[in-house]
Design a protein around this motif. Structure first.
Motif, PDB file in Angstrom:
ATOM      1  N   LEU A 213      40.569  44.589  93.002  1.00  0.00           N
ATOM      2  CA  LEU A 213      39.904  45.532  93.893  1.00  0.00           C
ATOM      3  C   LEU A 213      38.810  46.325  93.186  1.00  0.00           C
ATOM      4  CD1 LEU A 213      42.511  47.295  96.224  1.00  0.00           C
ATOM      5  CD2 LEU A 213      40.599  45.817  96.864  1.00  0.00           C
ATOM      6  N   ILE A 214      39.079  46.751  91.965  1.00  0.00           N
ATOM      7  CA  ILE A 214      38.137  47.643  91.291  1.00  0.00           C
ATOM      8  C   ILE A 214      37.126  46.891  90.432  1.00  0.00           C
ATOM      9  CG2 ILE A 214      39.869  49.464  91.283  1.00  0.00           C
ATOM     10  CD1 ILE A 214      40.211  49.022  88.285  1.00  0.00           C
ATOM     11  N   LEU A 215      37.179  45.562  90.439  1.00  0.00           N
ATOM     12  CA  LEU A 215      36.223  44.787  89.652  1.00  0.00           C
ATOM     13  C   LEU A 215      34.763  45.071  90.035  1.00  0.00           C
ATOM     14  CD1 LEU A 215      37.608  41.190  89.100  1.00  0.00           C
ATOM     15  CD2 LEU A 215      36.701  42.736  87.375  1.00  0.00           C
ATOM     16  N   PRO A 216      34.413  45.061  91.332  1.00  0.00           N
ATOM     17  CA  PRO A 216      32.993  45.256  91.677  1.00  0.00           C
ATOM     18  C   PRO A 216      32.386  46.550  91.136  1.00  0.00           C
ATOM     19  CG  PRO A 216      34.190  44.369  93.552  1.00  0.00           C
ATOM     20  CD  PRO A 216      35.222  44.728  92.524  1.00  0.00           C
ATOM     21  N   GLY A 364      34.265  55.003  91.128  1.00  0.00           N
ATOM     22  CA  GLY A 364      34.145  53.728  91.820  1.00  0.00           C
ATOM     23  C   GLY A 364      35.497  53.093  92.079  1.00  0.00           C
ATOM     24  N   ALA A 365      36.399  53.172  91.082  1.00  0.00           N
ATOM     25  CA  ALA A 365      37.749  52.633  91.267  1.00  0.00           C
ATOM     26  C   ALA A 365      38.482  53.377  92.380  1.00  0.00           C
ATOM     27  CB  ALA A 365      38.522  52.728  89.954  1.00  0.00           C
ATOM     28  N   LEU A 366      38.338  54.710  92.408  1.00  0.00           N
ATOM     29  CA  LEU A 366      38.992  55.499  93.449  1.00  0.00           C
ATOM     30  C   LEU A 366      38.453  55.158  94.831  1.00  0.00           C
ATOM     31  CD1 LEU A 366      40.815  57.830  94.428  1.00  0.00           C
ATOM     32  CD2 LEU A 366      38.920  59.390  93.925  1.00  0.00           C
ATOM     33  N   LEU A 367      37.149  55.144  94.972  1.00  0.00           N
ATOM     34  CA  LEU A 367      36.552  54.915  96.285  1.00  0.00           C
ATOM     35  C   LEU A 367      36.850  53.510  96.798  1.00  0.00           C
ATOM     36  CD1 LEU A 367      33.099  56.678  95.765  1.00  0.00           C
ATOM     37  CD2 LEU A 367      35.011  57.472  97.178  1.00  0.00           C
ATOM     38  N   MET A 368      36.813  52.521  95.913  1.00  0.00           N
ATOM     39  CA  MET A 368      37.081  51.151  96.338  1.00  0.00           C
ATOM     40  C   MET A 368      38.525  51.001  96.812  1.00  0.00           C
ATOM     41  SD  MET A 368      35.269  48.377  96.526  1.00  0.00           S
ATOM     42  CE  MET A 368      35.486  46.628  96.808  1.00  0.00           C
ATOM     43  N   THR A 369      39.455  51.554  96.048  1.00  0.00           N
ATOM     44  CA  THR A 369      40.868  51.438  96.408  1.00  0.00           C
ATOM     45  C   THR A 369      41.181  52.271  97.641  1.00  0.00           C
ATOM     46  OG1 THR A 369      41.352  51.167  94.047  1.00  0.00           O
ATOM     47  CG2 THR A 369      43.213  51.594  95.505  1.00  0.00           C
ATOM     48  N   PHE A 370      40.653  53.489  97.697  1.00  0.00           N
ATOM     49  CA  PHE A 370      40.878  54.366  98.852  1.00  0.00           C
ATOM     50  C   PHE A 370      40.368  53.724 100.141  1.00  0.00           C
ATOM     51  CE2 PHE A 370      39.172  57.541 101.778  1.00  0.00           C
ATOM     52  CZ  PHE A 370      40.293  58.333 102.012  1.00  0.00           C
ATOM     53  N   THR A 371      39.180  53.166 100.099  1.00  0.00           N
ATOM     54  CA  THR A 371      38.607  52.557 101.296  1.00  0.00           C
ATOM     55  C   THR A 371      39.417  51.344 101.749  1.00  0.00           C
ATOM     56  OG1 THR A 371      36.399  53.293 100.622  1.00  0.00           O
ATOM     57  CG2 THR A 371      36.518  51.546 102.272  1.00  0.00           C
ATOM     58  N   THR A 372      39.811  50.517 100.799  1.00  0.00           N
ATOM     59  CA  THR A 372      40.601  49.332 101.141  1.00  0.00           C
ATOM     60  C   THR A 372      41.934  49.727 101.751  1.00  0.00           C
ATOM     61  OG1 THR A 372      39.556  48.100  99.333  1.00  0.00           O
ATOM     62  CG2 THR A 372      41.595  47.202 100.251  1.00  0.00           C
ATOM     63  N   PHE A 373      42.635  50.653 101.112  1.00  0.00           N
ATOM     64  CA  PHE A 373      43.927  51.097 101.632  1.00  0.00           C
ATOM     65  C   PHE A 373      43.780  51.756 103.011  1.00  0.00           C
ATOM     66  CE2 PHE A 373      46.360  51.613  97.340  1.00  0.00           C
ATOM     67  CZ  PHE A 373      46.259  50.254  97.155  1.00  0.00           C
ATOM     68  N   SER A 374      42.689  52.443 103.221  1.00  0.00           N
ATOM     69  CA  SER A 374      42.514  53.163 104.481  1.00  0.00           C
ATOM     70  C   SER A 374      42.288  52.231 105.659  1.00  0.00           C
ATOM     71  CB  SER A 374      41.339  54.138 104.370  1.00  0.00           C
ATOM     72  OG  SER A 374      41.597  55.149 103.414  1.00  0.00           O
ATOM     73  N   PHE A 375      41.650  51.082 105.413  1.00  0.00           N
ATOM     74  CA  PHE A 375      41.230  50.242 106.532  1.00  0.00           C
ATOM     75  C   PHE A 375      41.911  48.877 106.581  1.00  0.00           C
ATOM     76  CE2 PHE A 375      37.791  53.299 106.007  1.00  0.00           C
ATOM     77  CZ  PHE A 375      37.581  53.698 107.321  1.00  0.00           C
ATOM     78  N   MET A 376      42.735  48.528 105.599  1.00  0.00           N
ATOM     79  CA  MET A 376      43.394  47.222 105.646  1.00  0.00           C
ATOM     80  C   MET A 376      44.403  47.189 106.795  1.00  0.00           C
ATOM     81  SD  MET A 376      45.687  47.569 102.174  1.00  0.00           S
ATOM     82  CE  MET A 376      46.753  46.142 102.440  1.00  0.00           C
ATOM     83  N   SER A 377      44.446  46.061 107.507  1.00  0.00           N
ATOM     84  CA  SER A 377      45.279  45.945 108.697  1.00  0.00           C
ATOM     85  C   SER A 377      46.586  45.212 108.445  1.00  0.00           C
ATOM     86  CB  SER A 377      44.509  45.203 109.802  1.00  0.00           C
ATOM     87  OG  SER A 377      43.358  45.915 110.176  1.00  0.00           O
ATOM     88  N   GLY A 378      46.741  44.621 107.266  1.00  0.00           N
ATOM     89  CA  GLY A 378      47.951  43.870 106.972  1.00  0.00           C
ATOM     90  C   GLY A 378      49.051  44.751 106.423  1.00  0.00           C
ATOM     91  N   ILE A 379      50.014  44.100 105.767  1.00  0.00           N
ATOM     92  CA  ILE A 379      51.160  44.819 105.214  1.00  0.00           C
ATOM     93  C   ILE A 379      50.679  45.945 104.300  1.00  0.00           C
ATOM     94  CG2 ILE A 379      53.169  44.637 103.704  1.00  0.00           C
ATOM     95  CD1 ILE A 379      53.487  41.763 104.613  1.00  0.00           C
ATOM     96  N   PHE A 380      51.168  47.141 104.546  1.00  0.00           N
ATOM     97  CA  PHE A 380      50.804  48.277 103.710  1.00  0.00           C
ATOM     98  C   PHE A 380      51.975  49.242 103.651  1.00  0.00           C
ATOM     99  CE2 PHE A 380      48.811  52.464 102.943  1.00  0.00           C
ATOM    100  CZ  PHE A 380      48.219  52.165 101.725  1.00  0.00           C
ATOM    101  N   HIS A 381      52.480  49.453 102.440  1.00  0.00           N
ATOM    102  CA  HIS A 381      53.609  50.361 102.233  1.00  0.00           C
ATOM    103  C   HIS A 381      53.135  51.626 101.518  1.00  0.00           C
ATOM    104  CE1 HIS A 381      56.170  47.239 103.630  1.00  0.00           C
ATOM    105  NE2 HIS A 381      56.029  46.468 102.579  1.00  0.00           N
ATOM    106  N   GLN A 382      53.889  52.694 101.701  1.00  0.00           N
ATOM    107  CA  GLN A 382      53.519  53.978 101.113  1.00  0.00           C
ATOM    108  C   GLN A 382      53.407  53.908  99.593  1.00  0.00           C
ATOM    109  OE1 GLN A 382      55.786  53.397 103.437  1.00  0.00           O
ATOM    110  NE2 GLN A 382      55.933  55.050 104.946  1.00  0.00           N
ATOM    111  N   TYR A 383      54.277  53.125  98.965  1.00  0.00           N
ATOM    112  CA  TYR A 383      54.291  53.114  97.502  1.00  0.00           C
ATOM    113  C   TYR A 383      53.082  52.387  96.901  1.00  0.00           C
ATOM    114  CZ  TYR A 383      56.348  48.418  98.050  1.00  0.00           C
ATOM    115  OH  TYR A 383      56.602  47.116  98.394  1.00  0.00           O
ATOM    116  N   TYR A 384      52.309  51.661  97.708  1.00  0.00           N
ATOM    117  CA  TYR A 384      51.090  51.049  97.178  1.00  0.00           C
ATOM    118  C   TYR A 384      50.147  52.102  96.606  1.00  0.00           C
ATOM    119  CZ  TYR A 384      52.154  46.674  99.745  1.00  0.00           C
ATOM    120  OH  TYR A 384      52.720  45.522 100.213  1.00  0.00           O
TER     121      TYR A 384
END
Length: 692
Positions: A213-216, A364-384
């Motif tokens: 996720l944070i590679l880009p 950049g790592a924070l924003l990329m991960t935050f955005t992905t977690f905020s908008f992903m529609s698949g399986i998502f658990h709190q501990y991620y």
């Protein structure tokens, strides 16, 4: 790690890459006086004490991974592939890197809760240490210690570094990768990008595409800010990418080239392919919700107001909701504010300035991960959300240090005061979601935060002593809630597949399989309350969940049907003895629908138990014909009844009806062809004795 390379620049370095002799412009690490080393030692020892405290109370935690670790300790083949059982019927639905430390620990020390969980706790200590080193090099030992403490006290970190999901190792490898990139940004040495690539490669073998996720943002920052010629930057990035592909791809290549008939089935895939698992169930399916074989029904985006479907609403506020807020968001507003502040303060720095590059990397790592977690529609658990914890901790420590050094300026004092006020106010909101739990704390946090903010404003005129006192009060206000949550977390056993940190929260609930699952408590070992999303308590070592576990009800919702997915079954002494009898005559002592059910019996007996259908019971492994052949050959002794029935959860996003019904077909055949017996509290079918 703490000494600066004084070698002359490489011949191909451009004039811009060679910093002037002025010390203020050199990309040199800050000194690390020996007087700070005792403080670092105290931080690491305190983190170890926090994460090791009463660790065994959670038993085997997530039995799905504990059983795989047990299997890996008994079979090197199972170790390599990450098999759920030592007879290698099917793998877990992840690559195996996170299992390897646990399996080696069990092989060395024997099967126990401590052998499973201590490696996770030590990963937490290591992550805190690496984060300290990364922040200290540019912003000083004080900032490094502050960042490490913030990470250690983040509630979701206190949860996951005491649990055996893959997220602990993933978090450690991500921080190591960022550290290596920051080292490379200092003097453009290729070896640091190669090491970063290795970290990303092994992170891929931990949790597939989440690791990238944070590679880009990291690649872009290096391409722009590294102190060397553009051509060399591009070549270095390509070499780092090659190191990543090699370190992560060797295992994938072996698995894909290995004859499928002689290796375990790839759990979580519908066609026995790790590449399918990577880009489907564990990859793009997590983004768009199109996950073949996933739990939960309904089309992607067909449930939550924000389009989150079975996994809740998506949107920019997702991580601030009742489900997520108390896990990670205590300092999230502060991190965003201080990221902007840091970039504004350093806006006129040179292209190669390492301090600004650090803000860009962590931000950049924070924003990329935050955005992905905020908008992903698949399986998502709190501990991620543990993935966000190091980025938040680094940005808060770096930004606060930068503003503190400039506190004599009105703008810096205002920003510091405003950050403290916002953090205290948000802590009040989070604490108010648990109104019966420590009700005094939210008012205390607000009061202390208000005094601290006022003191920071007045410190411009009233001097350093008041500023130090105000800063101390501000830290106390900001950490009051997280510390209380973390203390609650380490004093509460956690078990099952979906766990959360902190106390029960009003209105919290994650949607799983079309029903609302709300965290519950039950009697745990030693009289303590267990906590997860199935209302269960942690089992003592060697046993499955206790009576009633996996059957919690709250808010009028009945969760009995989820017991086989989220947790295993209780294994009585009589059932354990039955499975052990004549076990040497069979490849598998038993078979059960779903990995959690199988894991309970495997951990109790130490014998291979086949998990039909993998974790969800929806993988087409084995087929009905293959299962019948195993039975004819006498390879399976018992079939354990009372599981999920195979078709309860079905498949989602294009999973085939054949795969959805495989475990159900096996169940129906067994029930028809073999006699049911009750042994202890278990329903068993002796597959060596057909009804006829």
């Amino acid at each position: 790690m703490t000494t600066h390379d004084t070698r002359p620049p490489k011949p191909d370095a451009t004039p811009e890459a060679t910093p002037p002799a002025t010390s203020a412009q050199k990309n040199e690490p800050t000194p690390n006086p020996r007087r700070h080393r005792p403080a670092l030692l105290v931080l690491l020892l305190a983190t170890a004490a926090l994460y090791l405290w009463d660790l065994g109370a959670s038993g085997y935690a997530n039995q799905f991974y504990s059983a795989a670790a047990q299997a890996g300790s008994a079979s090197w083949t199972a170790f390599f592939f990450g098999s759920s059982d030592a007879a290698n019927s099917i793998t877990v639905d992840k690559p195996p890197a996170a299992l390897w430390p646990m399996a080696l620990s069990v092989r060395l020390f024997g099967l126990s809760a401590w052998a499973i969980l201590v490696p996770e706790a030590l990963m937490g200590v290591a992550t805190v240490g690496v984060l300290y080193a990364a922040v200290r090099r540019r912003f000083g030992a004080g900032a490094g210690l502050f960042a490490g403490a913030l990470l250690a006290l983040t509630p979701v970190a206190a949860l996951m570094f005491r649990f055996n999901n893959p997220d602990a190792l993933l978090c450690l490898l991500m921080v190591c990768a960022v550290y290596c990139v920051l080292r490379a940004l200092e003097d453009a040495r290729t070896k640091w990008l190669l090491l970063a690539g290795v970290c990303f490669g092994f992170a891929f073998l931990t949790k597939t595409l989440q690791a990238w996720l944070i590679l880009p943002p990291l690649a872009v920052v290096y391409a722009v800010c590294a102190p060397t010629a553009l051509r060399r930057r591009i070549v270095q990035l390509l070499l780092g990418g090659l190191a990543m592909v090699v370190s992560g791809g060797w295992w994938v290549a072996i698995v894909e080239l290995w004859p499928a008939a002689s290796r375990p089935y790839i759990g979580g895939s519908q066609h026995n392919s790790f590449l399918e698992l990577t880009f489907g169930y564990n990859g793009l399916g997590r983004i768009n919700g199109d996950e073949a074989g996933s739990v939960g029904g309904g089309p992607p985006g067909g449930g939550g107001r924000g389009g989150g479907g079975a996994w809740g609403d998506t949107g920019i506020t997702r991580l601030f909701t009742s489900d997520m807020g108390g896990q990670i968001s205590w300092l999230l507003p502060a991190a965003f504010l201080l990221l902007v502040a840091g970039l504004v303060v350093l806006r006129r720095a040179r292209r190669t300035d390492a301090a600004r590059a650090a803000f860009l990397v962590w931000g950049g790592a924070l924003l990329m991960t935050f955005t992905t977690f905020s908008f992903m529609s698949g399986i998502f658990h709190q501990y991620y959300n543990v993935a966000l914890a190091p980025y938040i901790a680094a940005l808060v420590a770096m930004g606060a240090t930068l503003l503190w050094q400039r506190r004599a300026r009105t703008a810096a004092a205002l920003l510091l005061a405003g950050t403290v006020a916002v953090t205290a106010g948000w802590a009040y909101v989070l604490l108010a979601r648990s109104p019966q739990w420590m009700p005094w704390l939210r008012w205390t946090v607000v009061a202390v935060g208000a005094v601290a903010a006022l003191g920071l404003l007045l410190s411009v005129r009233l001097g350093r002593r008041l500023a130090v006192v105000a800063a101390g009060l501000g830290i106390a206000a900001g950490l009051g809630g997280p510390v209380a949550y973390a203390a609650n977390t380490v004093n509460t056993p956690h078990t099952g597949s979906i766990v959360t940190a902190g106390p029960e929260v009003r209105g919290a609930g994650g949607r799983h399989g079309g029903m609302i699952i709300i965290g519950g408590r039950g009697p745990g070992p030693g009289g303590k309350g267990g906590r997860n999303h199935g209302g269960t308590a942690g089992p003592p070592p060697g046993q499955g969940p206790g009576p009633g576990q996996g059957h919690g009800t709250r808010g009028g919702k009945d969760h009995n049907a989820l017991g086989g997915l989220l947790n295993g079954q209780q294994v009585s002494a009589k059932a354990k003895a039955a499975l052990k009898k004549n076990a040497a005559d069979h490849t598998w002592a038993a078979a059960a629908i779903g990995s959690q059910n199988a894991a309970s019996y495997q951990l109790a007996t130490g014998l291979p138990v086949m998990p039909i259908g993998g974790f969800n019971g929806s993988d087409p492994s084995p087929t009905l014909e293959r299962f019948k052949e195993y039975v004819r050959q006498g390879k399976i002794h018992y079939f354990i009844g009372g599981g999920m029935g195979g078709g309860f959860f079905g498949t989602k996003g294009g999973g085939s009806s054949a795969s959805a019904s495989t475990s159900s077909d096996i169940t129906k055949w067994v029930e028809k062809a073999f006699k049911k017996v009750t042994i202890g509290n278990s329903t068993l079918y002796d597959l060596t004795r057909p009804v006829s």
